[in-house]
Design a protein around this motif. Sequence first.
Motif, PDB file in Angstrom:
ATOM      1  N   THR A   1       0.823  -1.212   0.000  1.00 38.94           N
ATOM      2  CA  THR A   1       0.000   0.000   0.000  1.00 38.94           C
ATOM      3  C   THR A   1       0.854   1.258   0.000  1.00 38.94           C
ATOM      4  O   THR A   1       0.703   2.137  -0.865  1.00 38.94           O
ATOM      5  N   PHE A   2       1.766   1.361   0.952  1.00 39.37           N
ATOM      6  CA  PHE A   2       2.472   2.628   1.137  1.00 39.37           C
ATOM      7  C   PHE A   2       3.654   2.807   0.180  1.00 39.37           C
ATOM      8  O   PHE A   2       3.934   3.946  -0.236  1.00 39.37           O
ATOM      9  N   ILE A   3       4.331   1.737  -0.189  1.00 45.28           N
ATOM     10  CA  ILE A   3       5.435   1.877  -1.144  1.00 45.28           C
ATOM     11  C   ILE A   3       4.899   2.209  -2.530  1.00 45.28           C
ATOM     12  O   ILE A   3       5.432   3.084  -3.229  1.00 45.28           O
ATOM     13  N   SER A   4       3.836   1.525  -2.943  1.00 45.96           N
ATOM     14  CA  SER A   4       3.262   1.813  -4.266  1.00 45.96           C
ATOM     15  C   SER A   4       2.629   3.198  -4.291  1.00 45.96           C
ATOM     16  O   SER A   4       2.656   3.881  -5.326  1.00 45.96           O
ATOM     17  N   PHE A   5       2.092   3.648  -3.145  1.00 41.59           N
ATOM     18  CA  PHE A   5       1.557   5.011  -3.100  1.00 41.59           C
ATOM     19  C   PHE A   5       2.682   6.028  -3.230  1.00 41.59           C
ATOM     20  O   PHE A   5       2.528   7.055  -3.904  1.00 41.59           O
ATOM     21  N   PHE A   6       3.810   5.756  -2.586  1.00 44.94           N
ATOM     22  CA  PHE A   6       4.945   6.677  -2.683  1.00 44.94           C
ATOM     23  C   PHE A   6       5.439   6.775  -4.128  1.00 44.94           C
ATOM     24  O   PHE A   6       5.672   7.879  -4.640  1.00 44.94           O
ATOM     25  N   ILE A   7       5.562   5.620  -4.795  1.00 48.95           N
ATOM     26  CA  ILE A   7       6.059   5.622  -6.172  1.00 48.95           C
ATOM     27  C   ILE A   7       5.017   6.189  -7.130  1.00 48.95           C
ATOM     28  O   ILE A   7       5.258   7.152  -7.863  1.00 48.95           O
ATOM     29  N   GLY A   8       3.828   5.567  -7.143  1.00 50.96           N
ATOM     30  CA  GLY A   8       2.779   6.008  -8.058  1.00 50.96           C
ATOM     31  C   GLY A   8       2.234   7.379  -7.708  1.00 50.96           C
ATOM     32  O   GLY A   8       1.887   8.163  -8.597  1.00 50.96           O
ATOM     33  N   GLY A   9       2.175   7.679  -6.391  1.00 52.96           N
ATOM     34  CA  GLY A   9       1.696   8.997  -5.967  1.00 52.96           C
ATOM     35  C   GLY A   9       2.633  10.111  -6.378  1.00 52.96           C
ATOM     36  O   GLY A   9       2.192  11.193  -6.767  1.00 52.96           O
ATOM     37  N   SER A  10       3.933   9.853  -6.308  1.00 48.49           N
ATOM     38  CA  SER A  10       4.911  10.852  -6.760  1.00 48.49           C
ATOM     39  C   SER A  10       4.755  11.115  -8.251  1.00 48.49           C
ATOM     40  O   SER A  10       4.760  12.271  -8.704  1.00 48.49           O
ATOM     41  N   MET A  11       4.589  10.036  -9.022  1.00 50.58           N
ATOM     42  CA  MET A  11       4.358  10.187 -10.458  1.00 50.58           C
ATOM     43  C   MET A  11       3.058  10.945 -10.721  1.00 50.58           C
ATOM     44  O   MET A  11       2.992  11.825 -11.586  1.00 50.58           O
ATOM     45  N   GLY A  12       2.021  10.594  -9.962  1.00 51.47           N
ATOM     46  CA  GLY A  12       0.730  11.240 -10.138  1.00 51.47           C
ATOM     47  C   GLY A  12       0.733  12.700  -9.742  1.00 51.47           C
ATOM     48  O   GLY A  12       0.077  13.530 -10.380  1.00 51.47           O
ATOM     49  N   LEU A  13       1.484  13.027  -8.684  1.00 48.78           N
ATOM     50  CA  LEU A  13       1.572  14.420  -8.240  1.00 48.78           C
ATOM     51  C   LEU A  13       2.199  15.283  -9.331  1.00 48.78           C
ATOM     52  O   LEU A  13       1.669  16.350  -9.681  1.00 48.78           O
ATOM     53  N   PHE A  14       3.318  14.817  -9.881  1.00 51.10           N
ATOM     54  CA  PHE A  14       3.966  15.585 -10.946  1.00 51.10           C
ATOM     55  C   PHE A  14       3.128  15.565 -12.220  1.00 51.10           C
ATOM     56  O   PHE A  14       3.070  16.561 -12.945  1.00 51.10           O
ATOM     57  N   GLY A  15       2.474  14.433 -12.491  1.00 49.49           N
ATOM     58  CA  GLY A  15       1.609  14.364 -13.664  1.00 49.49           C
ATOM     59  C   GLY A  15       0.455  15.345 -13.581  1.00 49.49           C
ATOM     60  O   GLY A  15       0.185  16.098 -14.528  1.00 49.49           O
ATOM     61  N   GLY A  16      -0.234  15.368 -12.440  1.00 48.01           N
ATOM     62  CA  GLY A  16      -1.347  16.294 -12.251  1.00 48.01           C
ATOM     63  C   GLY A  16      -0.899  17.739 -12.253  1.00 48.01           C
ATOM     64  O   GLY A  16      -1.569  18.617 -12.810  1.00 48.01           O
ATOM     65  N   LEU A  17       0.255  17.988 -11.638  1.00 41.61           N
ATOM     66  CA  LEU A  17       0.795  19.342 -11.589  1.00 41.61           C
ATOM     67  C   LEU A  17       1.099  19.863 -12.993  1.00 41.61           C
ATOM     68  O   LEU A  17       0.716  20.992 -13.350  1.00 41.61           O
ATOM     69  N   PHE A  18       1.725  19.034 -13.815  1.00 44.82           N
ATOM     70  CA  PHE A  18       2.082  19.485 -15.162  1.00 44.82           C
ATOM     71  C   PHE A  18       0.898  19.482 -16.118  1.00 44.82           C
ATOM     72  O   PHE A  18       0.932  20.180 -17.133  1.00 44.82           O
ATOM     73  N   LEU A  19      -0.155  18.737 -15.787  1.00 44.54           N
ATOM     74  CA  LEU A  19      -1.394  18.874 -16.552  1.00 44.54           C
ATOM     75  C   LEU A  19      -1.978  20.271 -16.361  1.00 44.54           C
ATOM     76  O   LEU A  19      -2.509  20.873 -17.294  1.00 44.54           O
ATOM     77  N   VAL A  20      -1.864  20.798 -15.151  1.00 46.25           N
ATOM     78  CA  VAL A  20      -2.356  22.151 -14.859  1.00 46.25           C
ATOM     79  C   VAL A  20      -1.418  23.205 -15.435  1.00 46.25           C
ATOM     80  O   VAL A  20      -1.851  24.165 -16.077  1.00 46.25           O
ATOM     81  N   LEU A  21      -0.122  23.021 -15.227  1.00 48.59           N
ATOM     82  CA  LEU A  21       0.841  24.029 -15.675  1.00 48.59           C
ATOM     83  C   LEU A  21       0.904  24.147 -17.195  1.00 48.59           C
ATOM     84  O   LEU A  21       1.090  25.236 -17.734  1.00 48.59           O
ATOM     85  N   SER A  22       0.740  23.026 -17.899  1.00 53.66           N
ATOM     86  CA  SER A  22       0.844  23.043 -19.359  1.00 53.66           C
ATOM     87  C   SER A  22      -0.512  23.138 -20.053  1.00 53.66           C
ATOM     88  O   SER A  22      -0.584  23.134 -21.275  1.00 53.66           O
ATOM     89  N   GLY A  23      -1.591  23.211 -19.279  1.00 52.14           N
ATOM     90  CA  GLY A  23      -2.936  23.290 -19.837  1.00 52.14           C
ATOM     91  C   GLY A  23      -3.212  24.612 -20.536  1.00 52.14           C
ATOM     92  O   GLY A  23      -2.358  25.510 -20.566  1.00 52.14           O
TER      93      GLY A  23
END
Length: 230
Positions: free
Chosen positions: A34-56
């Motif tokens: 639960t927590f290791i996959s959240f750290f890995i996938g969540g980090s990817m998702g955080l940057f993914g969501g952030l750049f979806l907003v920044l580059s939108g």
Amino acid sequence: MIEWIAATFPNVIKMGWEGQIGWGTAIKDTLYMTFISFFIGGSMGLFGGLFLVLSGPNGIISNRFFYQFLDKVVSVFRALPFIILLALITPVTRAIVGTALGPTAALVPLSLAVFPFFARQVQVVLTELDFGVIEAAQASGANLWDLILVYLREGLPDLIRVSTVTLISLVGETAMAGAIGAGGLGTIAINYGFNNYRQDVMIVATSLVLLLVIFIQFTGDRLSRKISRR
């Protein structure tokens, strides 16, 4: 009391705490996935969501090609049911980990499942922020990194809320992965409980999953309220 527990949950006690199918091992594997996959996938998702907003379209570094590419990647992975994703990326999992079984192998599909889900959650949170705060930071001469920190700081309470939702969803996915060989409480509930008609094992494993979900929800809500009051 002890005699009642022994009579009501004989298979639970028989499985013990240690060993490959012990309760301690199952709990540890579930928390690990639960927590290791959240750290890995969540980090990817955080940057993914952030750049979806920044580059939108209205983003501070608007880039149509990059935005559409990232948006399509997130949409495709988001549309895949987790059980299909597990099977689909089995060769990738074997190439990275060396096996498709066990809790470490499950980190690959779990992280890929978290990434698009969390990216969309982050995108919604940051899109709904007061853009006046961002414009004020730009007017004061903030660079890109400064603006990213402004986004994250302003959206922190809601980011904690969506992290809570993502973690709860992830607990369910670890149980699903466990049912097909990843280990953890999912393996205990399905393979050693349901498939072998051991209702006591099924009940205890399910109860432990529910307790984990309640703990995550309680902790996330309390932390979010605490930060919101600051």
